[in-house]
Design a protein around this motif. Structure first.
Motif, PDB file in Angstrom:
ATOM      1  N   GLY A 352       0.773  -1.600   0.375  1.00 26.44           N
ATOM      2  CA  GLY A 352      -0.105  -0.041  -0.078  1.00 26.44           C
ATOM      3  C   GLY A 352       0.942   1.074  -0.058  1.00 26.44           C
ATOM      4  N   LEU A 353       0.421   1.950   0.912  1.00 24.28           N
ATOM      5  CA  LEU A 353       1.179   3.676   1.069  1.00 24.28           C
ATOM      6  C   LEU A 353       2.832   3.301   1.741  1.00 24.28           C
ATOM      7  N   ARG A 354       2.631   2.720   2.420  1.00 20.48           N
ATOM      8  CA  ARG A 354       3.881   2.137   3.033  1.00 20.48           C
ATOM      9  C   ARG A 354       4.807   1.957   2.550  1.00 20.48           C
ATOM     10  N   ARG A 355       4.290   1.027   1.519  1.00 23.65           N
ATOM     11  CA  ARG A 355       5.469   0.840   0.373  1.00 23.65           C
ATOM     12  C   ARG A 355       6.562   1.818   0.138  1.00 23.65           C
ATOM     13  N   HIS A 356       5.880   2.609  -0.620  1.00 27.56           N
ATOM     14  CA  HIS A 356       7.007   3.946  -0.815  1.00 27.56           C
ATOM     15  C   HIS A 356       7.726   4.745   0.558  1.00 27.56           C
ATOM     16  N   LEU A 357       7.299   4.538   1.252  1.00 33.46           N
ATOM     17  CA  LEU A 357       7.965   4.464   2.948  1.00 33.46           C
ATOM     18  C   LEU A 357       8.640   3.897   2.930  1.00 33.46           C
ATOM     19  N   VAL A 358       9.047   2.676   3.235  1.00 36.94           N
ATOM     20  CA  VAL A 358       9.858   1.826   3.548  1.00 36.94           C
ATOM     21  C   VAL A 358      11.083   1.681   2.001  1.00 36.94           C
ATOM     22  N   ILE A 359      10.135   2.053   0.926  1.00 41.92           N
ATOM     23  CA  ILE A 359      11.189   2.012   0.231  1.00 41.92           C
ATOM     24  C   ILE A 359      12.317   3.121   0.083  1.00 41.92           C
ATOM     25  N   ALA A 360      11.901   4.038   0.169  1.00 41.65           N
ATOM     26  CA  ALA A 360      12.115   5.712   1.276  1.00 41.65           C
ATOM     27  C   ALA A 360      12.922   5.699   2.263  1.00 41.65           C
ATOM     28  N   GLY A 361      13.272   4.664   3.102  1.00 45.96           N
ATOM     29  CA  GLY A 361      13.716   4.491   4.057  1.00 45.96           C
ATOM     30  C   GLY A 361      15.748   3.533   3.474  1.00 45.96           C
ATOM     31  N   MET A 362      15.517   2.443   3.001  1.00 46.12           N
ATOM     32  CA  MET A 362      15.849   1.294   2.767  1.00 46.12           C
ATOM     33  C   MET A 362      17.497   2.002   1.156  1.00 46.12           C
ATOM     34  N   ALA A 363      16.395   3.093   0.616  1.00 47.99           N
ATOM     35  CA  ALA A 363      17.217   3.318  -0.032  1.00 47.99           C
ATOM     36  C   ALA A 363      17.917   4.824   0.745  1.00 47.99           C
ATOM     37  N   VAL A 364      17.835   5.202   1.421  1.00 46.38           N
ATOM     38  CA  VAL A 364      19.060   5.789   2.635  1.00 46.38           C
ATOM     39  C   VAL A 364      19.545   5.270   3.157  1.00 46.38           C
ATOM     40  N   ALA A 365      19.139   4.603   3.762  1.00 48.41           N
ATOM     41  CA  ALA A 365      20.221   3.374   4.663  1.00 48.41           C
ATOM     42  C   ALA A 365      21.498   2.600   3.601  1.00 48.41           C
ATOM     43  N   GLY A 366      20.721   2.640   2.106  1.00 48.23           N
ATOM     44  CA  GLY A 366      21.576   1.677   1.169  1.00 48.23           C
ATOM     45  C   GLY A 366      22.728   3.042   0.608  1.00 48.23           C
ATOM     46  N   LEU A 367      21.999   3.909   0.902  1.00 45.46           N
ATOM     47  CA  LEU A 367      23.078   5.172  -0.015  1.00 45.46           C
ATOM     48  C   LEU A 367      24.303   5.317   0.850  1.00 45.46           C
ATOM     49  N   VAL A 368      23.969   5.529   2.320  1.00 44.11           N
ATOM     50  CA  VAL A 368      24.728   5.994   3.620  1.00 44.11           C
ATOM     51  C   VAL A 368      25.850   4.919   3.251  1.00 44.11           C
ATOM     52  N   VAL A 369      25.340   3.586   3.440  1.00 45.13           N
ATOM     53  CA  VAL A 369      26.655   1.795   3.170  1.00 45.13           C
ATOM     54  C   VAL A 369      27.285   2.014   1.875  1.00 45.13           C
ATOM     55  N   VAL A 370      27.023   2.362   1.221  1.00 43.20           N
ATOM     56  CA  VAL A 370      28.061   2.383  -0.065  1.00 43.20           C
ATOM     57  C   VAL A 370      28.911   4.053   0.001  1.00 43.20           C
ATOM     58  N   GLY A 371      28.096   5.201   1.067  1.00 42.09           N
ATOM     59  CA  GLY A 371      29.249   5.839   0.587  1.00 42.09           C
ATOM     60  C   GLY A 371      28.520   7.161  -0.653  1.00 42.09           C
ATOM     61  N   ALA A 372      27.568   7.002  -0.673  1.00 43.06           N
ATOM     62  CA  ALA A 372      26.574   8.128  -2.138  1.00 43.06           C
ATOM     63  C   ALA A 372      26.965   8.931  -1.823  1.00 43.06           C
ATOM     64  N   PRO A 373      27.742   9.718  -2.861  1.00 45.69           N
ATOM     65  CA  PRO A 373      27.666  11.538  -2.994  1.00 45.69           C
ATOM     66  C   PRO A 373      26.661  12.567  -1.913  1.00 45.69           C
ATOM     67  N   LEU A 374      27.055  13.138  -0.778  1.00 47.37           N
ATOM     68  CA  LEU A 374      26.052  14.138   0.080  1.00 47.37           C
ATOM     69  C   LEU A 374      25.492  13.467   0.953  1.00 47.37           C
TER      70      LEU A 374
END
Length: 594
Positions: A352-374
């Motif tokens: 449902g609507l929570r899917r987008h929230l969970v995707i955003a959260g996993m994306a943020v954590a993943g970007l931190v782990v790989v050391g994405a810019p900013l």
């Protein structure tokens, strides 16, 4: 006042753990219900530790009345890592408390004890306290791995215990040598080890002991087995905080900045880089998302181990390498914990609507782990690259290889996304499973708190700016990883399904454990065969002796008792003797070559 806060910080989680353990074993259902209702208050027992981290002065605290007299305190290594541990353990406990599992109090109790040991390793300023805390954490972690009581959990626990015992023996021996050389206090340990006639032996022992906990390649076998066996909150602290205890042990006691050990340092760098890249190859063929994340942790701990090896090769770079290692560990801890806890969150809330929230959260954590810019992770990788400067191994610039670790991390996260998208959902309403807010808070903390902690307590001489070159340096490794991951995502299921299935069969979680288990089984079968033949021969000789009147039943009984005693001793004694022989040969070899 400050002494009281120190004591409360230790006693509060231990007392709560004792109460939870007692109520868990209680036979009265009413007591268990009370424990479940008050379980959500367990994270508050970590509040004194958080206040201590914020308020305690830099001067160490000496407690001569405890054990042999201990010294604890905060410094550039410990303060930020301790705060990360407080936040990560609190989030993990919060996630557990809402499971309403009848064994939840047991799991929370083990998490609280692990926290005391984990934080103790960070805060220890003498070798006795460091070893005692390390042992407490290692042994309490058994309860996390075996919690589910499945066949996989029991197997992972057996392997973890074997490696934990080896780690304990090596660390204890290294600590004894260090103290004997005059390094009882942590601040004196590097210089004492550097000047010790047994320097090479001490360094090898410490790398072996702490390297097992840190997941150094060749010593990492417990990680990809323990993580899928343990509940996700337990995996979060295992990967986000406990493996850092091994790193801190090496940073504390190795002669970093005091002596050049190019051969040992080069070996550590080579093993670390090999592990960082081999873990990617092993991880991308796994089907369990937690196993993929476990291999990701092995890869990133290889990245950190490069800094340890560099400090051994070039003592003048030790200060920068230690600072960079702490910064990277701080930025990695919360984000990796968020990814582990995010696995069940995705399964239960990515609808449902929570899917987008969970995707955003996993994306943020993943970007931190790989050391994405900013992202906060970019600071850690920037600091590491700046620290090693022009370090070379066999004519290759180590700094040129480090960005490809980010490429491997990106490939593993693409594989993680692939698995999660194919995972069958089990939707739950937030009222029935409020782990979602705990996870979202952890994601937010992983994206923001490391900036604050490192800026306040682990200041860098320079941070990555917004120049195009700097941004591009942080971007291109991730883009390559996305390209490789996307290509594999498209090609493997369509064109190489048989190869993919074959790789999954031969590259099982635990990798090196599989041939070791097979070899051990063959040795056991061989030993059993030899024992049976010896028993048959003994019976024959006994019969002949009795017929000839040489011996009697008394002699036969004595021989049988001796055989039984030897058989019992061999179960543990043989392994101990083998380890002692290896360590003795190692000592003689290193003494002869130093």
């Amino acid at each position: 006042m400050m002494l009281t806060l120190w004591i409360v910080s230790v006693l509060a989680p231990l007392l709560v753990a004792a109460v939870l353990a007692g109520t868990h074993r209680a036979r009265t259902p009413r007591i268990r219900v009370i424990a479940q209702r008050h379980l959500s208050l367990a994270p508050l027992s970590l509040l004194p530790a958080a206040l201590l981290t914020l308020l305690a002065p830099a001067e160490p605290l000496h407690a001569n009345w405890l054990m042999m007299g201990i010294t604890v305190g905060f410094d550039v290594v410990s303060r930020a890592l301790t705060m990360v541990a407080v936040l990560l353990y609190a989030a993990a406990i919060w996630a557990v408390t809402w499971r309403y599992d009848h064994r939840a109090p047991e799991l929370v109790a083990y998490l609280l004890v692990c926290f005391v040991g984990n934080a103790g390793v960070y805060l220890a300023q003498d070798v006795v306290m460091l070893y005692a805390s390390f042992s407490l954490m290692s042994l309490a972690a058994v309860g996390l791995v075996v919690h589910e009581r499945t066949a996989e959990a029991f197997r992972a626990t057996r392997i973890y215990l074997v490696l934990a015992v080896i780690s304990e023996m090596a660390v204890l021996a290294g600590v004894v040598f260090t103290a004997q050389a005059g390094g009882y206090l942590v601040v004196d340990a590097p210089a004492a080890v550097a000047e010790s006639p047994h320097r090479a032996v001490i360094v090898v022992l410490l790398i072996l002991g702490f390297g097992i906990k840190a997941g150094l390649v060749g010593l990492h076998m417990w990680l990809p087995l323990a993580h899928p066996a343990a509940p996700p909150p337990a995996s979060a602290v295992l990967s986000g905080a406990m493996v850092k205890a091994g790193l801190v042990g090496m940073l504390r006691l190795l002669p970093l900045g005091e002596a050049a050990m190019p051969a040992v340092g080069a070996a550590v760098i080579v093993l670390a880089l090999f592990g960082a890249f081999a873990a990617v190859v092993l991880g991308v063929v796994q089907r369990d998302p937690k196993v993929v994340l476990a291999y990701s942790t092995i890869s990133q701990m290889g990245f950190l181990s490069v800094l340890v090896g560099t400090a051994l090769v070039a003592p003048e770079l030790a200060g920068a390498c230690i600072t960079a290692a702490v910064i990277y560990a701080v930025h990695h801890g919360l984000a990796k914990g968020a990814l582990f806890i995010g696995v069940p969150v995705w399964k239960h809330h990515a609808t449902g609507l929570r899917r987008h929230l969970v995707i955003a959260g996993m994306a943020v954590a993943g970007l931190v782990v790989v050391g994405a810019p900013l992202s906060s992770g970019a600071v850690g990788k920037y600091a590491a690259k700046e620290a090693i400067e022009s370090t070379e191994i066999w004519g290759v610039q180590v700094a040129d290889l480090l960005p490809f670790v980010a490429t491997g991390s990106t490939v593993l996260l693409v594989r993680l996304a692939w698995i999660l998208l194919a995972t069958e959902r089990e939707p739950r309403h937030p009222k029935d499973d409020p782990a979602l807010p705990a996870w979202l808070l952890l994601v937010a903390l992983s994206a923001s708190v490391p900036w604050i902690l490192t800026d306040r307590w682990v200041p860098l001489d320079s941070v990555p700016g917004l120049e195009p070159v700097t941004l591009w340096d942080a971007t291109w490794p991730m883009l390559i990883g996305l390209g490789i991951g996307a290509l594999a995502w498209y090609v493997v299921p369509r064109w190489l399904p048989r190869l993919s299935a074959h790789l999954e069969t031969i590259m099982k979680p635990g990798d090196l454990v599989i041939p070791i288990e097979a070899g051990t089984h063959r040795l056991a079968m061989g030993a059993r065969f030899i024992t049976e033949r010896i028993g048959t021969l003994r019976d024959s000789v006994s019969d002949v002796a009795i017929n000839l009147g040489i011996g009697g039943t008394r002699t036969v009984a004595q021989v049988a008792r001796a055989e039984t005693a030897a058989a019992k001793w061999s179960n543990s004694g043989a392994a101990l003797i083998a380890v002692l022989i290896v360590l003795t040969v190692l000592m003689l070899f290193t003494e002869g070559t130093s």
